[in-house]
Enzyme design. Structure first.
Site, PDB file in Angstrom:
ATOM      1  N   CYS A 177     -10.605  28.984 -26.288  1.00  0.00           N
ATOM      2  CA  CYS A 177      -9.970  29.610 -27.447  1.00  0.00           C
ATOM      3  C   CYS A 177     -10.857  29.430 -28.665  1.00  0.00           C
ATOM      4  O   CYS A 177     -12.070  29.611 -28.583  1.00  0.00           O
ATOM      5  CB  CYS A 177      -8.546  29.107 -27.648  1.00  0.00           C
ATOM      6  SG  CYS A 177      -8.354  27.313 -27.752  1.00  0.00           S
ATOM      7  N   ARG A 178     -10.280  29.088 -29.809  1.00  0.00           N
ATOM      8  CA  ARG A 178     -11.052  29.104 -31.066  1.00  0.00           C
ATOM      9  C   ARG A 178     -12.018  27.945 -31.195  1.00  0.00           C
ATOM     10  O   ARG A 178     -13.087  28.085 -31.767  1.00  0.00           O
ATOM     11  CB  ARG A 178     -10.082  29.104 -32.250  1.00  0.00           C
ATOM     12  CG  ARG A 178      -9.266  30.371 -32.360  1.00  0.00           C
ATOM     13  CD  ARG A 178      -8.128  30.230 -33.352  1.00  0.00           C
ATOM     14  NE  ARG A 178      -7.351  31.467 -33.439  1.00  0.00           N
ATOM     15  CZ  ARG A 178      -6.066  31.516 -33.726  1.00  0.00           C
ATOM     16  NH1 ARG A 178      -5.393  30.403 -33.961  1.00  0.00           N
ATOM     17  NH2 ARG A 178      -5.437  32.682 -33.780  1.00  0.00           N
TER      18      ARG A 178
END
Length: 221
Positions: A177-178
């Protein structure tokens, strides 16, 4: 000996950057912009801010030179001013993790227990190139479009349970993800393993890969 007024003016320039960073919400906006350019409306929604409040925060970041803005019709799009801004944010987190005792407690409260297996970037890239794993991007679709690992499949976390059949059952899934402080990959691995799938998460994500200069590609228009 240098001029005192000139030195004070120089340090005031440094302080302007520090002041711009002195807000949790502005830091969250930098985290979001590290994923790629975003409109004010998208940023406000992602950061759970009112539109006017979000705009005010972005103006502070713009004034400090940390972001840039461009107009596209009636919408204004913001971007990080450079990868050095992403590195500044990443270093700020690392300093807090090392020197502020409550940071780890806050991290665990947000990410949950350490109950998911992980894989470092070297193994992730090696196995992705070999094609023996599914690299899964679980961020919202606009973030995937702005930049993702080559070959990564996009299934946002809130769609994952309904789209499990799109993932082959005979290959391990590695979710990302981020970044290292993003909960999406943790939750994705928990969901996948609960459904009997072999899954691990990347130790870091797009923020760290951007700082390291790893290949992150935008989706073709």
């Amino acid at each position: 000996m240098g001029d005192r007024a000139a030195k004070d003016a120089l340090f005031a320039e440094f302080a302007a950057v520090g002041k711009a960073l002195g807000s949790p919400k502005r830091l969250e906006l930098l985290d979001l912009l590290a994923q790629g350019p975003r409109s004010v409306e998208d940023l406000a929604n992602a950061a759970d801010l009112g539109l006017s409040t979000c705009s005010a925060h972005l103006q502070r970041l713009l004034g400090a030179g940390l972001v840039t803005a461009r107009r596209d019709g009636t919408r204004i799009w913001y971007s990080l001013a450079g990868d050095d801004v992403a590195a500044l944010f990443a270093n700020l987190r690392s300093v807090a993790q090392r020197h502020r005792p409550h940071t780890e407690q806050a991290r665990r409260a947000y990410l949950g227990p350490d109950d998911t297996k992980q894989v470092d970037v070297a193994e992730l890239l090696r196995r992705a190139e070999a094609g023996d794993v599914v690299v899964l991007d679980v961020r919202p679709a606009p973030e995937y479009a702005a930049g993702h690992l080559p070959g990564a499949v996009s299934i946002p976390l809130d769609e994952l349970e309904d789209r499990l059949t799109e993932l082959p059952e005979d290959r391990e899934v590695i979710a990302y993800c981020r970044g290292a402080y993003c909960a999406l990959a943790h939750d994705a691995v928990r969901l996948l393993t609960a459904h009997g799938r072999q899954a691990r998460r990347a130790t870091d994500g797009v923020l760290e890969w951007r700082v390291a200069g790893l290949p992150v590609r935008a989706q073709a228009a």
